[in-house]
Design a protein around this motif. Structure first.
Motif, PDB file in Angstrom:
ATOM      1  N   ARG A  70      56.023  71.355 105.430  1.00  0.00           N
ATOM      2  CA  ARG A  70      56.142  69.952 104.949  1.00  0.00           C
ATOM      3  C   ARG A  70      54.563  69.516 104.022  1.00  0.00           C
ATOM      4  N   SER A  71      53.913  69.312 104.744  1.00  0.00           N
ATOM      5  CA  SER A  71      52.573  68.994 103.354  1.00  0.00           C
ATOM      6  C   SER A  71      52.589  70.098 102.962  1.00  0.00           C
ATOM      7  N   GLY A  72      52.400  71.736 102.629  1.00  0.00           N
ATOM      8  CA  GLY A  72      52.320  72.424 100.840  1.00  0.00           C
ATOM      9  C   GLY A  72      54.069  72.141 100.224  1.00  0.00           C
ATOM     10  N   GLU A  73      54.003  70.866 100.621  1.00  0.00           N
ATOM     11  CA  GLU A  73      55.157  71.065  99.323  1.00  0.00           C
ATOM     12  C   GLU A  73      54.040  69.635  98.544  1.00  0.00           C
ATOM     13  N   ALA A  74      53.055  69.060  99.029  1.00  0.00           N
ATOM     14  CA  ALA A  74      52.450  68.267  98.281  1.00  0.00           C
ATOM     15  C   ALA A  74      52.145  69.816  97.017  1.00  0.00           C
ATOM     16  N   PHE A  75      51.418  68.592  95.233  1.00  0.00           N
ATOM     17  CA  PHE A  75      51.619  69.308  94.221  1.00  0.00           C
ATOM     18  C   PHE A  75      50.705  67.672  94.030  1.00  0.00           C
ATOM     19  N   GLU A  76      49.579  68.381  92.263  1.00  0.00           N
ATOM     20  CA  GLU A  76      49.304  67.848  91.533  1.00  0.00           C
ATOM     21  C   GLU A  76      49.092  68.219  90.075  1.00  0.00           C
ATOM     22  N   ARG A  77      49.618  67.861  89.459  1.00  0.00           N
ATOM     23  CA  ARG A  77      49.350  67.849  87.903  1.00  0.00           C
ATOM     24  C   ARG A  77      49.009  67.022  87.019  1.00  0.00           C
ATOM     25  N   LEU A  78      47.554  67.564  86.128  1.00  0.00           N
ATOM     26  CA  LEU A  78      47.474  67.269  84.830  1.00  0.00           C
ATOM     27  C   LEU A  78      47.764  67.965  83.825  1.00  0.00           C
ATOM     28  N   ILE A  79      48.267  66.463  82.683  1.00  0.00           N
ATOM     29  CA  ILE A  79      48.219  67.276  81.707  1.00  0.00           C
ATOM     30  C   ILE A  79      47.614  66.447  80.570  1.00  0.00           C
ATOM     31  N   LEU A  80      46.805  66.729  80.063  1.00  0.00           N
ATOM     32  CA  LEU A  80      46.230  66.282  78.883  1.00  0.00           C
ATOM     33  C   LEU A  80      46.610  66.519  77.383  1.00  0.00           C
ATOM     34  N   ASP A  81      47.476  64.998  76.683  1.00  0.00           N
ATOM     35  CA  ASP A  81      47.463  65.426  75.136  1.00  0.00           C
ATOM     36  C   ASP A  81      46.885  64.481  74.399  1.00  0.00           C
ATOM     37  N   ASP A  82      47.696  64.371  73.771  1.00  0.00           N
ATOM     38  CA  ASP A  82      46.808  63.399  72.465  1.00  0.00           C
ATOM     39  C   ASP A  82      46.753  62.002  72.982  1.00  0.00           C
ATOM     40  N   GLN A  89      50.333  63.149  90.899  1.00  0.00           N
ATOM     41  CA  GLN A  89      49.729  63.737  92.782  1.00  0.00           C
ATOM     42  C   GLN A  89      51.657  63.372  93.661  1.00  0.00           C
ATOM     43  N   ALA A  90      51.439  64.165  94.334  1.00  0.00           N
ATOM     44  CA  ALA A  90      53.455  64.309  95.181  1.00  0.00           C
ATOM     45  C   ALA A  90      51.918  64.765  96.841  1.00  0.00           C
ATOM     46  N   CYS A  91      52.800  64.171  96.895  1.00  0.00           N
ATOM     47  CA  CYS A  91      52.348  64.431  98.687  1.00  0.00           C
ATOM     48  C   CYS A  91      54.180  64.151  99.818  1.00  0.00           C
ATOM     49  N   PRO A  92      54.021  64.799 101.512  1.00  0.00           N
ATOM     50  CA  PRO A  92      55.832  64.013 102.007  1.00  0.00           C
ATOM     51  C   PRO A  92      55.501  62.400 101.336  1.00  0.00           C
ATOM     52  N   ARG A  97      51.182  58.526  90.050  1.00  0.00           N
ATOM     53  CA  ARG A  97      50.841  58.870  88.662  1.00  0.00           C
ATOM     54  C   ARG A  97      49.278  57.700  88.362  1.00  0.00           C
ATOM     55  N   VAL A  98      48.772  58.707  87.676  1.00  0.00           N
ATOM     56  CA  VAL A  98      47.731  57.765  87.247  1.00  0.00           C
ATOM     57  C   VAL A  98      47.491  58.749  86.035  1.00  0.00           C
ATOM     58  N   THR A  99      47.291  57.262  84.784  1.00  0.00           N
ATOM     59  CA  THR A  99      46.732  57.639  83.594  1.00  0.00           C
ATOM     60  C   THR A  99      45.745  57.146  83.126  1.00  0.00           C
ATOM     61  N   LEU A 100      44.728  58.049  82.277  1.00  0.00           N
ATOM     62  CA  LEU A 100      43.533  58.139  81.976  1.00  0.00           C
ATOM     63  C   LEU A 100      43.745  58.056  80.427  1.00  0.00           C
ATOM     64  N   GLU A 101      42.476  57.874  80.128  1.00  0.00           N
ATOM     65  CA  GLU A 101      42.272  57.299  78.480  1.00  0.00           C
ATOM     66  C   GLU A 101      41.084  58.546  78.185  1.00  0.00           C
ATOM     67  N   PRO A 102      41.612  59.663  77.651  1.00  0.00           N
ATOM     68  CA  PRO A 102      41.109  61.103  77.657  1.00  0.00           C
ATOM     69  C   PRO A 102      39.376  60.659  77.364  1.00  0.00           C
ATOM     70  N   LEU A 103      38.794  59.614  76.515  1.00  0.00           N
ATOM     71  CA  LEU A 103      37.558  59.955  75.758  1.00  0.00           C
ATOM     72  C   LEU A 103      37.040  59.461  76.486  1.00  0.00           C
ATOM     73  N   VAL A 128      39.927  58.890  90.651  1.00  0.00           N
ATOM     74  CA  VAL A 128      40.398  59.523  90.938  1.00  0.00           C
ATOM     75  C   VAL A 128      40.339  61.122  91.765  1.00  0.00           C
ATOM     76  N   ALA A 129      40.655  60.844  92.655  1.00  0.00           N
ATOM     77  CA  ALA A 129      40.121  62.352  93.407  1.00  0.00           C
ATOM     78  C   ALA A 129      41.028  63.723  93.494  1.00  0.00           C
ATOM     79  N   VAL A 130      41.188  64.354  93.104  1.00  0.00           N
ATOM     80  CA  VAL A 130      42.142  65.845  92.601  1.00  0.00           C
ATOM     81  C   VAL A 130      41.321  67.209  93.106  1.00  0.00           C
ATOM     82  N   GLY A 131      42.251  67.822  93.774  1.00  0.00           N
ATOM     83  CA  GLY A 131      42.338  68.993  93.858  1.00  0.00           C
ATOM     84  C   GLY A 131      41.409  69.300  95.354  1.00  0.00           C
ATOM     85  N   SER A 132      42.413  67.790  96.363  1.00  0.00           N
ATOM     86  CA  SER A 132      41.531  68.382  98.385  1.00  0.00           C
ATOM     87  C   SER A 132      42.082  69.131  98.973  1.00  0.00           C
TER      88      SER A 132
END
Length: 160
Positions: A70-82, A89-92, A97-103, A128-132
């Motif tokens: 069940r903990s293995g269903e966790a995932f993170e997705r990082l998308i950088l566009d214009d 981030q998804a966990c059980p 969902r966090v939106t950051l200003e790219p600059l 935001v912590a990523v890839g824990s």
């Protein structure tokens, strides 16, 4: 029809799992057969009170392996566009969902005296912590990939 550009960065991260779902059931069945053989032996020796504990051990093993999956269903997705760098981030327990200003995004790799590290994406007051769930080496690679994506974004003429 507008031309859609590919994102500067599109990463999907998930925890490492060494036991396939099919093997999960094979492991539980193998332990059950082993416990059955030992159970018959204990029963013949007159040690029948051990049997409920063996059944409890088997149930706890199945529960622990299921919780691990069940903990293995966790995932993170990082998308950088214009428009933004989106960290999903998804966990059980739920999704975030966090939106950051790219600059404004800065990659921070916090290292500790031992081999551990933490990866943070910071944009002004947001952090935001990523890839824990990744290994320390994988977080270093992830930091490089995010920095490369941000560099591509900034070199495309968006830096003030």
């Amino acid at each position: 029809m507008a031309d859609s550009k590919p994102p500067y960065l599109d990463l999907r991260l998930w925890p490492n799992r060494s036991l396939a779902p099919r093997h999960f059931w094979l492991a539980v069945a193998g332990v059950a057969i082993l416990f059955l053989l030992f159970g018959v032996r204990f029963l013949l020796l007159g040690a029948w009170p051990i049997l409920p504990f063996m059944a409890l051990d088997l149930a706890l093993l199945a529960w622990a392996l299921r919780a691990s999956y069940r903990s293995g269903e966790a995932f993170e997705r990082l998308i950088l566009d214009d428009q933004a760098l989106v960290v999903e981030q998804a966990c059980p327990e739920g999704r975030r969902r966090v939106t950051l200003e790219p600059l404004a995004v800065r990659v921070e790799l916090q290292t500790f005296p031992d081999t551990r590290n933490r990866l943070w994406l910071r944009a002004r007051e947001q952090r935001v912590a990523v890839g824990s769930f990744l290994s320390a080496a994988e977080r270093v690679e992830l930091a490089r990939a995010v920095e490369a994506g941000l560099a591509r974004f900034r070199s495309a003429g968006r830096e003030p």
